[in-house]
Design a protein around this motif. Structure first.
Motif, PDB file in Angstrom:
ATOM      1  N   TYR A   1      -6.113   0.642   8.496  1.00 15.08           N
ATOM      2  CA  TYR A   1      -5.065  -0.344   8.240  1.00 15.08           C
ATOM      3  C   TYR A   1      -5.658  -1.618   7.632  1.00 15.08           C
ATOM      4  N   GLY A   2      -6.782  -2.074   8.189  1.00 18.29           N
ATOM      5  CA  GLY A   2      -7.427  -3.250   7.634  1.00 18.29           C
ATOM      6  C   GLY A   2      -7.895  -3.026   6.205  1.00 18.29           C
TER       7      GLY A   2
ATOM      8  N   SER B   1      -4.943  -3.000   3.912  1.00 16.40           N
ATOM      9  CA  SER B   1      -4.404  -4.346   3.696  1.00 16.40           C
ATOM     10  C   SER B   1      -5.247  -5.117   2.687  1.00 16.40           C
TER      11      SER B   1
ATOM     12  N   THR C   1      -4.794  -3.672  -0.701  1.00 23.95           N
ATOM     13  CA  THR C   1      -3.497  -4.049  -1.247  1.00 23.95           C
ATOM     14  C   THR C   1      -3.538  -5.465  -1.804  1.00 23.95           C
ATOM     15  N   GLU C   2      -4.208  -6.355  -1.074  1.00 23.59           N
ATOM     16  CA  GLU C   2      -4.329  -7.727  -1.556  1.00 23.59           C
ATOM     17  C   GLU C   2      -5.099  -7.777  -2.870  1.00 23.59           C
TER      18      GLU C   2
END
Length: 577
Positions: free
Chosen positions: A35-36, A39, A42-43
């Motif tokens: 998940y990290g 994220s 994605t950024e």
């Protein structure tokens, strides 16, 4: 599910339980890491896409403004006079109109940092006018720029490594001479420098590409990355903007691109994955290193469980299986002082007691079998003895002949074999010879009334040690219960056959002793383990053979292929006796 788990051995159960406890923790850690990572990725993706979108809009606005200025310039009166009314203009009027156009062209040139030159080509006066030049039209350049393009969707013309925006006026079919052609040459070095400024803070590059016309402006990167990007766009040409991961020349790249519907170009920004995602990959490496360390700890714990619990238990289970197979020559010396010490000690005690009990039972069975054999040897059939003596009496009245000699010899050998007590085992050749002597005596008795076919013993089995009196009782049974009552057509057959590492001796007669119910009854008696059954005849032979060679061997009673009564002896190929 519970029933399936109950069938699994103890050691796998322990490992499965251990994994069940650790798996949720590992799964939670993995989900958090993924998940990290997702994220952060994605950024990064949004950041690259945002930059590409911003820079693409900047270029669109810049060149749209330039095209608007060109369209306004095309409506100047001086330009219309020079292209259509030069015959009514004086020399000074023409010079004034040209200077006026040069001023306007200078304004157009200075309106954008990307414009290298602003020019207008007027075929009526055969002149090309720019902000600082006035000369004859170059025909090759004029033909290259006299192209009707969709100035709002694909305005660029790439010619001889130069980039132009061209506006023929009025718009006619290609290659027809217009009144004039306004063109702006874009400075490729300035545009390339601007593209480099887009990614000056990163390790990547930016380039402007027109896939339809096959030109690109940007840093000198290998062709491999351009081909990889082109393959992504060609696979789905409806994609206007996206980010992809491509491989080119052994390197992985993150590529963000956006297609411009205004310029007909694609702005591409790409960076090496290891540069952008380097820190993220480092965190992933640490996660998997911790996972590997956890796996090593699991292996160490599992090995400890194996050494302390499973290995002693497995050894004990193997020992019990050997005992089940009849191997009692095993004993263990366990050096530990835990619960397994008690189990191993009790196992050794149990095996010793079993050995003692089996030894006692074996000695008892041997004495019983020996007594049964002695009893069988002492049971000389009186009926047979009296008949034999009567025959001998009749022959004695006659003159001396070969029959009397042979009969006396057979009878002597028969009684010598029956009364010999030196050994309970004989070679199979001796046993078969004794059976032949018995058959020869019966031949003389029945005077060719019974046909006898006696096969040859395979030489490989001649030395096989077998219990005494295993063939002759079968022949005696055939004569007594079948052949004696048959007046004509009586037949006795003894055959030898090798089958599946065994020797089969088949004794078959046609004395009418073929009732299926009687055969089944005899089979049940042979299979019964009751020691109280009668121990003479067929049952005695069967039990002695099984006692010496094992349950796989002994007698079998069948109905022969021609419906005759058949008894088969199965003997092993070799024996250690």
């Amino acid at each position: 599910m519970k029933a399936l788990f109950d069938t699994i051995k103890i050691y796998p159960k322990l490992i499965i339980t251990f994994l069940i406890v650790l798996t949720p923790l590992f799964a939670l850690s993995l989900v958090m890491n993924l998940y990290g990572s997702a994220s952060v990725k994605t950024e990064i993706t949004n950041s690259m896409l945002s930059k590409v979108h911003f820079y693409n809009n900047t270029l669109e606005n810049e060149f749209t403004r330039t095209i608007k200025i060109m369209r306004e310039f095309a409506g100047y009166d001086d330009l219309d006079l020079l292209s259509n009314r030069t015959e009514i203009m004086s020399y000074y009027e023409q010079r004034g109109a040209i200077r006026s156009l040069q001023k306007e062209l200078s304004v157009i040139k200075n309106s954008s940092n990307y414009i290298q030159e602003a020019s207008v080509h007027i075929p009526a006066i055969d002149r090309t006018i720019s902000d600082d030049n006035f000369g004859v039209i170059r025909q090759d350049e004029f033909e290259a720029l006299n192209v009707v393009t969709n100035i709002f969707e694909s305005p660029f013309i790439y010619w001889q490594n130069r980039l132009f925006i061209s506006l023929p006026y009025p718009i006619k079919s290609n290659r027809l001479t217009p009144d004039f052609v306004v063109d702006i040459e874009i400075s490729i070095p300035l545009l390339k420098n601007a593209l480099l400024q887009f990614t000056s803070q990163t390790a990547g590059n930016t380039m402007l590409v027109n896939f339809e016309d096959g030109w690109r402006i940007g840093s000198d990167e290998p062709e491999g990355i351009l081909k990889a990007i082109d393959s992504v766009i060609q696979a789905d040409d409806t994609i206007a903007a996206d980010l992809h991961s491509v491989t080119a020349d052994g390197q992985n790249y993150l590529v963000a691109f956006e297609q411009s519907k205004v310029l007909g170009t694609t702005l591409i920004m790409y960076e090496r994955e290891r540069t952008v995602l380097g820190p993220l990959r480092q965190y992933t490496v640490w996660f998997w290193m911790i996972s590997a360390l956890t796996f090593v700890v699991i292996l160490i714990v599992s090995y400890s469980v194996y050494r302390l619990i499973h290995q002693p238990l497995k050894t004990l289970v193997r020992a019990f299986r050997k005992v089940e197979q009849g191997n009692l020559n095993i004993a263990f010396d366990y050096r530990g002082r835990d619960e397994f010490k008690y189990l191993y000690t009790q196992f050794n005690t149990m095996v010793q007691r079993l050995q003692q009990m089996i030894k006692e039972v074996s000695e008892q069975n041997f004495r019983v079998q020996h007594a049964e054999l002695k009893q069988l040897q002492s049971q000389i059939n009186p009926h047979f003895l009296y008949n034999s003596l009567f025959i001998l009496y009749r022959l004695a009245k006659k003159s001396r002949d070969e029959n009397q000699i042979r009969f006396t010899k057979y009878l002597s050998d028969y009684f010598q074999f029956m009364t010999r007590n030196s050994s309970d085992n004989v070679t199979l050749a001796e046993e078969v010879q004794h059976a032949k002597n018995y058959v020869e005596i019966q031949k003389i008795r029945f005077a060719h009334q019974i046909e006898v076919v006696f096969g040859e013993l395979p030489p490989a089995y001649a030395g096989l040690m077998v219990p005494r009196l295993i063939v002759q009782p079968l022949l005696e049974n055939a004569y007594k219960y079948g052949l004696e009552k048959k007046e004509t057509g009586a037949k006795l057959t003894v055959q030898f056959a090798e089958q599946q590492m065994s020797l089969l001796i088949r004794v078959e007669d046609n004395g009418g002793y073929t009732d299926q119910a009687l055969i089944e009854s005899l089979r049940k008696k042979l299979e019964a383990q009751d020691a109280g059954l009668e121990t003479t005849g067929l049952i005695n032979v069967h039990r002695r053979l099984q006692f010496q060679f094992g349950s796989r061997y002994g007698l079998r009673i069948d109905q022969g292929e021609s419906g005759e009564f058949q008894v088969t002896i199965r003997l092993p190929q070799t024996t250690s006796m």
